[in-house]
Design a protein around this motif. Structure first.
Motif, PDB file in Angstrom:
ATOM      1  N   ARG A 184       0.830  -1.263   0.068  1.00 29.86           N
ATOM      2  CA  ARG A 184       0.105  -0.126  -0.093  1.00 29.86           C
ATOM      3  C   ARG A 184       1.007   1.307  -0.125  1.00 29.86           C
ATOM      4  NH1 ARG A 184      -3.758  -0.895   4.319  1.00 29.86           N
ATOM      5  NH2 ARG A 184      -4.688  -2.520   2.982  1.00 29.86           N
ATOM      6  N   ALA A 185       1.969   1.442   1.008  1.00 32.32           N
ATOM      7  CA  ALA A 185       2.779   2.447   1.005  1.00 32.32           C
ATOM      8  C   ALA A 185       3.344   2.675  -0.389  1.00 32.32           C
ATOM      9  CB  ALA A 185       3.672   2.424   2.214  1.00 32.32           C
ATOM     10  N   MET A 186       4.029   1.839  -0.924  1.00 34.59           N
ATOM     11  CA  MET A 186       4.700   1.996  -2.359  1.00 34.59           C
ATOM     12  C   MET A 186       3.587   2.420  -3.617  1.00 34.59           C
ATOM     13  SD  MET A 186       7.432  -0.725  -4.110  1.00 34.59           S
ATOM     14  CE  MET A 186       8.044  -0.756  -2.496  1.00 34.59           C
ATOM     15  N   VAL A 187       2.400   1.740  -3.609  1.00 37.76           N
ATOM     16  CA  VAL A 187       1.510   1.855  -4.590  1.00 37.76           C
ATOM     17  C   VAL A 187       0.920   3.231  -4.549  1.00 37.76           C
ATOM     18  CG1 VAL A 187      -0.475   1.071  -5.830  1.00 37.76           C
ATOM     19  CG2 VAL A 187       1.274  -0.543  -5.218  1.00 37.76           C
ATOM     20  N   ARG A 188       0.415   3.356  -3.288  1.00 42.30           N
ATOM     21  CA  ARG A 188      -0.485   4.756  -3.125  1.00 42.30           C
ATOM     22  C   ARG A 188       0.439   6.047  -2.774  1.00 42.30           C
ATOM     23  NH1 ARG A 188      -5.759   2.032  -0.066  1.00 42.30           N
ATOM     24  NH2 ARG A 188      -6.232   0.749  -2.025  1.00 42.30           N
ATOM     25  N   GLY A 189       1.687   5.813  -2.468  1.00 44.26           N
ATOM     26  CA  GLY A 189       2.164   6.836  -2.072  1.00 44.26           C
ATOM     27  C   GLY A 189       3.016   7.642  -3.295  1.00 44.26           C
ATOM     28  N   PRO A 190       3.997   8.356  -3.010  1.00 45.96           N
ATOM     29  CA  PRO A 190       4.685   9.057  -4.220  1.00 45.96           C
ATOM     30  C   PRO A 190       5.565   8.329  -4.977  1.00 45.96           C
ATOM     31  CG  PRO A 190       5.655   9.963  -1.987  1.00 45.96           C
ATOM     32  CD  PRO A 190       4.371   8.905  -1.664  1.00 45.96           C
ATOM     33  N   ARG A 191       5.831   8.570  -6.085  1.00 49.44           N
ATOM     34  CA  ARG A 191       6.658   7.647  -7.024  1.00 49.44           C
ATOM     35  C   ARG A 191       7.927   7.518  -6.462  1.00 49.44           C
ATOM     36  NH1 ARG A 191       5.090   7.528 -13.344  1.00 49.44           N
ATOM     37  NH2 ARG A 191       2.857   7.531 -13.044  1.00 49.44           N
ATOM     38  N   VAL A 192       8.568   8.288  -5.673  1.00 51.25           N
ATOM     39  CA  VAL A 192      10.024   8.232  -5.216  1.00 51.25           C
ATOM     40  C   VAL A 192      10.037   7.027  -4.259  1.00 51.25           C
ATOM     41  CG1 VAL A 192      10.649  10.465  -5.490  1.00 51.25           C
ATOM     42  CG2 VAL A 192       9.417   9.826  -3.235  1.00 51.25           C
ATOM     43  N   ARG A 193       8.720   6.615  -3.760  1.00 52.76           N
ATOM     44  CA  ARG A 193       8.834   5.478  -2.718  1.00 52.76           C
ATOM     45  C   ARG A 193       8.711   3.988  -3.717  1.00 52.76           C
ATOM     46  NH1 ARG A 193       4.653   6.700   2.226  1.00 52.76           N
ATOM     47  NH2 ARG A 193       5.482   8.569   2.715  1.00 52.76           N
ATOM     48  N   ARG A 194       8.549   4.013  -4.865  1.00 56.41           N
ATOM     49  CA  ARG A 194       8.556   2.825  -5.602  1.00 56.41           C
ATOM     50  C   ARG A 194       9.718   2.522  -6.079  1.00 56.41           C
ATOM     51  NH1 ARG A 194       3.082   4.458  -9.184  1.00 56.41           N
ATOM     52  NH2 ARG A 194       1.934   5.387  -7.452  1.00 56.41           N
ATOM     53  N   ARG A 195       9.813   1.060  -5.992  1.00 56.64           N
ATOM     54  CA  ARG A 195      11.061   0.269  -6.288  1.00 56.64           C
ATOM     55  C   ARG A 195      10.766  -0.957  -7.258  1.00 56.64           C
ATOM     56  NH1 ARG A 195      12.226   3.928  -3.961  1.00 56.64           N
ATOM     57  NH2 ARG A 195      13.499   4.435  -2.128  1.00 56.64           N
ATOM     58  N   GLY A 196      11.465  -0.967  -8.222  1.00 60.27           N
ATOM     59  CA  GLY A 196      11.538  -2.124  -9.161  1.00 60.27           C
ATOM     60  C   GLY A 196      12.184  -1.845 -10.369  1.00 60.27           C
TER      61      GLY A 196
END
Length: 246
Positions: free
Chosen positions: A99-111
């Motif tokens: 949830r935190a990665m998908v719904r948070g700001p893009r800077v939190r996303r990893r991959g």
């Protein structure tokens, strides 16, 4: 896992074949109507050339915040490339862990998004940003892929791959299977478009067959590509007599 389901936020009046591409692609229409569930950490998209599996993989990567050209979350190697229609409409139902990665700001996303035709350019971009220990230009195509798998596929995130087997030997494909299993067990998620019966044999993985029918879940032994490879290896002449003169 990070994502339980992907779906398309279709504008009113769109999403049918009459609206043109990409809605003319059966799997995209089904995605717009039903969404796509992910019951396992590793999902394979399998289908013939032109079936739409690469279109799906690219849109899923782009919707998550990965550059559709290829590379890591948050970095653009093809800055002039505009977002695709489908990628811009992609939405996700996250798991509690995601949830935190998908719904948070893009800077939190990893991959990472690895697509066969642009992989080396994207990996050189990773090297220029000091995210790889060596330059892919100093290696063979397959060695560059393996370097990315070992060094960039190493944390919880979404990893999308489009035909990664294109540059890999049999033993390298086996190494990738082991890496996928490790990633899935660590909480990461993998979506892989492939033609490989070797990769799709990963135990516990979900397999989605893509074609004129749209999308459907199948078992490994039910895949047409598995049956064809088994028959071909048993008797190559049964197939070659249709394509070779004399």
């Amino acid at each position: 896992m990070l994502i339980e389901r992907a779906y398309v936020d279709v504008p009113q009046g769109e999403g049918t074949a009459e609206n043109g591409w990409p809605w003319t692609v059966p799997c995209v229409r089904q995605l717009a109507e039903e969404g796509l569930a992910f019951p396992a950490p590793v999902t394979f998209l399998v289908g013939e050339n032109g079936s739409g599996k690469s279109t799906l993989a690219e849109a899923l990567a782009e919707g998550f915040g990965l550059d559709s050209y290829g590379g890591s979350a948050g970095y653009k190697y093809a800055s002039s490339r505009e977002a695709s229609l489908l990628g811009g409409l992609m939405r996700f139902d996250p798991t509690r862990e995601g949830r935190a990665m998908v719904r948070g700001p893009r800077v939190r996303r990893r991959g990472f998004f690895l697509r066969a035709e642009t992989a080396m350019e994207a990996l050189n971009g990773e090297r220029r940003s000091n995210r790889l220990s060596r330059s892919p230009d100093e290696m063979s195509h397959g060695e560059g892929f393996l370097l990315a798998f070992r060094e960039r596929f190493a944390q919880r995130g979404l990893y999308v791959m489009d035909e990664p087997e294109a540059a890999l030997s049999f033993s390298s494909c086996l190494e990738l299977v082991g890496l996928m299993d490790d990633l899935g067990r660590s909480g990461a998620q993998i979506i892989c478009a492939t033609h490989s019966p070797l990769l799709t044999a990963l135990p516990g993985a979900a397999i989605v067959e893509v074609g004129e029918h749209g999308m459907r879940s199948v078992e490994w032994a039910e895949l047409g590509l598995v049956d064809h490879w088994r028959r071909y290896l048993n008797d190559p002449r049964a197939y070659l007599r249709h394509v070779l003169e004399g």
